[in-house]
Scaffold this active site. Structure first.
Site, PDB file in Angstrom:
ATOM      1  N   GLY A  41       4.223   1.394 -11.508  1.00 44.20           N
ATOM      2  CA  GLY A  41       3.367   2.572 -11.532  1.00 44.20           C
ATOM      3  C   GLY A  41       3.142   3.178 -12.909  1.00 44.20           C
ATOM      4  O   GLY A  41       2.667   4.303 -13.022  1.00 44.20           O
ATOM      5  N   GLU A  59      10.798  -6.810  -9.835  1.00 37.95           N
ATOM      6  CA  GLU A  59      10.056  -5.590 -10.164  1.00 37.95           C
ATOM      7  C   GLU A  59      10.891  -4.699 -11.085  1.00 37.95           C
ATOM      8  O   GLU A  59      11.674  -3.863 -10.606  1.00 37.95           O
ATOM      9  CB  GLU A  59       9.746  -4.811  -8.876  1.00 37.95           C
ATOM     10  CG  GLU A  59       8.818  -5.532  -7.933  1.00 37.95           C
ATOM     11  CD  GLU A  59       7.981  -4.551  -7.118  1.00 37.95           C
ATOM     12  OE1 GLU A  59       6.769  -4.722  -7.096  1.00 37.95           O
ATOM     13  OE2 GLU A  59       8.546  -3.621  -6.541  1.00 37.95           O
ATOM     14  N   SER A  68       2.774  -2.733 -12.083  1.00 31.22           N
ATOM     15  CA  SER A  68       1.546  -2.529 -12.866  1.00 31.22           C
ATOM     16  C   SER A  68       0.686  -3.787 -12.998  1.00 31.22           C
ATOM     17  O   SER A  68       0.085  -4.020 -14.044  1.00 31.22           O
ATOM     18  CB  SER A  68       1.878  -1.963 -14.247  1.00 31.22           C
ATOM     19  OG  SER A  68       2.491  -0.697 -14.105  1.00 31.22           O
ATOM     20  N   HIS A  91      12.872  -2.248  -1.853  1.00 33.32           N
ATOM     21  CA  HIS A  91      12.013  -1.722  -2.919  1.00 33.32           C
ATOM     22  C   HIS A  91      12.759  -0.619  -3.677  1.00 33.32           C
ATOM     23  O   HIS A  91      13.470   0.182  -3.067  1.00 33.32           O
ATOM     24  CB  HIS A  91      10.701  -1.190  -2.333  1.00 33.32           C
ATOM     25  CG  HIS A  91       9.676  -0.931  -3.375  1.00 33.32           C
ATOM     26  ND1 HIS A  91       9.724   0.179  -4.193  1.00 33.32           N
ATOM     27  CD2 HIS A  91       8.595  -1.654  -3.779  1.00 33.32           C
ATOM     28  CE1 HIS A  91       8.712   0.126  -5.045  1.00 33.32           C
ATOM     29  NE2 HIS A  91       8.011  -0.973  -4.819  1.00 33.32           N
ATOM     30  N   GLY A 133       0.992  -2.867  -6.163  1.00 32.01           N
ATOM     31  CA  GLY A 133       0.973  -1.532  -5.561  1.00 32.01           C
ATOM     32  C   GLY A 133      -0.401  -0.910  -5.657  1.00 32.01           C
ATOM     33  O   GLY A 133      -1.360  -1.353  -5.025  1.00 32.01           O
ATOM     34  N   TRP A 151       0.806  -1.222   0.000  1.00 34.45           N
ATOM     35  CA  TRP A 151       0.000   0.000   0.000  1.00 34.45           C
ATOM     36  C   TRP A 151       0.840   1.272   0.000  1.00 34.45           C
ATOM     37  O   TRP A 151       0.291   2.380  -0.005  1.00 34.45           O
ATOM     38  CB  TRP A 151      -0.969  -0.005   1.197  1.00 34.45           C
ATOM     39  CG  TRP A 151      -2.119  -0.949   1.023  1.00 34.45           C
ATOM     40  CD1 TRP A 151      -2.495  -1.558  -0.143  1.00 34.45           C
ATOM     41  CD2 TRP A 151      -3.051  -1.386   2.022  1.00 34.45           C
ATOM     42  NE1 TRP A 151      -3.597  -2.344   0.071  1.00 34.45           N
ATOM     43  CE2 TRP A 151      -3.966  -2.256   1.388  1.00 34.45           C
ATOM     44  CE3 TRP A 151      -3.200  -1.133   3.387  1.00 34.45           C
ATOM     45  CZ2 TRP A 151      -5.010  -2.870   2.075  1.00 34.45           C
ATOM     46  CZ3 TRP A 151      -4.246  -1.743   4.074  1.00 34.45           C
ATOM     47  CH2 TRP A 151      -5.132  -2.593   3.432  1.00 34.45           C
ATOM     48  N   LYS A 152       2.170   1.116   0.064  1.00 32.84           N
ATOM     49  CA  LYS A 152       3.066   2.290   0.040  1.00 32.84           C
ATOM     50  C   LYS A 152       2.526   3.340   1.023  1.00 32.84           C
ATOM     51  O   LYS A 152       2.096   2.978   2.116  1.00 32.84           O
ATOM     52  CB  LYS A 152       3.198   2.821  -1.390  1.00 32.84           C
ATOM     53  CG  LYS A 152       3.553   1.709  -2.391  1.00 32.84           C
ATOM     54  CD  LYS A 152       3.932   2.219  -3.751  1.00 32.84           C
ATOM     55  CE  LYS A 152       4.256   1.034  -4.670  1.00 32.84           C
ATOM     56  NZ  LYS A 152       4.780   1.421  -5.947  1.00 32.84           N
TER      57      LYS A 152
HETATM   58  P1  PGA Z   1       2.426  -0.833  -8.930  1.00 42.76           P
HETATM   59  O1  PGA Z   1       3.570  -0.959  -7.815  1.00 42.76           O
HETATM   60  O2  PGA Z   1       1.595  -2.085  -8.857  1.00 42.76           O
HETATM   61  O3  PGA Z   1       1.638   0.396  -8.506  1.00 42.76           O
HETATM   62  O4  PGA Z   1       3.102  -0.686 -10.234  1.00 42.76           O
HETATM   63  C1  PGA Z   1       4.193  -2.194  -7.539  1.00 42.76           C
HETATM   64  C2  PGA Z   1       5.269  -1.993  -6.506  1.00 42.76           C
HETATM   65  O5  PGA Z   1       5.957  -0.965  -6.551  1.00 42.76           O
HETATM   66  O6  PGA Z   1       5.464  -2.858  -5.617  1.00 42.76           O
END
Ligand code: PGA
Length: 232
Positions: free
Chosen positions: A160, A154, A197, A95, A218, A11-12
């Protein structure tokens, strides 16, 4: 039997403390239902961890980071020991947003991995296309261990952006990661995730990738309907 996949919701800083609690309260029964067919890990910010723990049932609790030090004089840090005490079962480390914005090094990440493993918390180690150098100091520390770790591939350009990496690239990288661990830490049990994404639209094709054990999600994971559509 169909493999049960792992879905880690990162969830950042998208959801605040109150929003994270509301997410769990509002979707409680549906979350329990989803977790019958999949392993789900929710990773809110630090402030919400202890508060959502009693709401989770079969859903697991994950942190987004931890200190690279033992408990001590480290202002602003949250130790792995502290996370263990409140029932955290998984913790994301390395990350790319932290490597870039907080100047975190692979050496820092390797210290976090060790501290988490000592506490019985499963590290979710994020790597990019630069995985060989990102994993070097980790391998030096874990080479003789026989524990469980998760590696999340990733690619930076996929995070994102709404554009996940293509399945061929992911397939090739996951088998390379498997080989790396086999060569440098043969006794470690490794699960492999893809992140970047992941959405209800992209996930069906991504689920066909061999060796894939799950996803690190994310933005889409902050919307319960989207998370549900990804899992189902
Ligand atoms: P995202 O992020 O699904 O929004 O691209 C993934 C992440 O950074 O873990």
């Amino acid at each position: 039997m169909k493999k049960q996949l792992l879905y880690v919701a990162n969830w950042k800083s998208y959801l605040t403390h109150n929003q994270a609690i509301a997410f769990c309260k509002n979707n409680g029964p549906e979350l329990q239902h989803l977790s019958k067919h999949a392993s789900i890990v929710l990773c809110p910010d630090f402030t919400a961890l202890a508060h959502i723990k009693p709401l989770l049932g079969h859903v697991c609790l994950g942190a987004q980071n931890c200190s690279s030090f033992e408990p001590g004089a480290h202002t602003g840090n949250v130790s792995a020991a502290s996370l263990q005490e409140i029932g955290v079962q998984y913790c994301i480390v390395g990350h790319s947003e932290r490597r870039k914005n907080n100047h975190e090094t692979s050496e820092d990440v390797s210290k976090k991995v060790m501290l988490l493993l000592e506490q019985g918390i499963i590290p979710i180690i994020c790597v990019s296309d630069n995985y060989a150098s990102e994993l070097k100091s980790i391998f030096e520390k874990i080479k003789n261990l026989a524990l469980h770790s998760i590696v999340a591939y990733e690619p930076i350009q996929a995070i994102g952006t709404g554009k996940p990496a293509d399945t061929t690239t992911i397939t090739t990288t996951l088998s390379a990661l498997k080989q790396e661990f086999y060569a440098h830490a043969p006794n470690m049990r490794i699960s492999l995730l893809y992140g970047g994404s992941v959405s209800p639209e992209s996930v069906q094709e991504l689920k066909t990738i061999p060796h894939l054990d799950g996803f690190l999600i994310g933005k889409a994971s902050t919307d319960f309907q989207k998370l549900k559509n990804i899992v189902e």
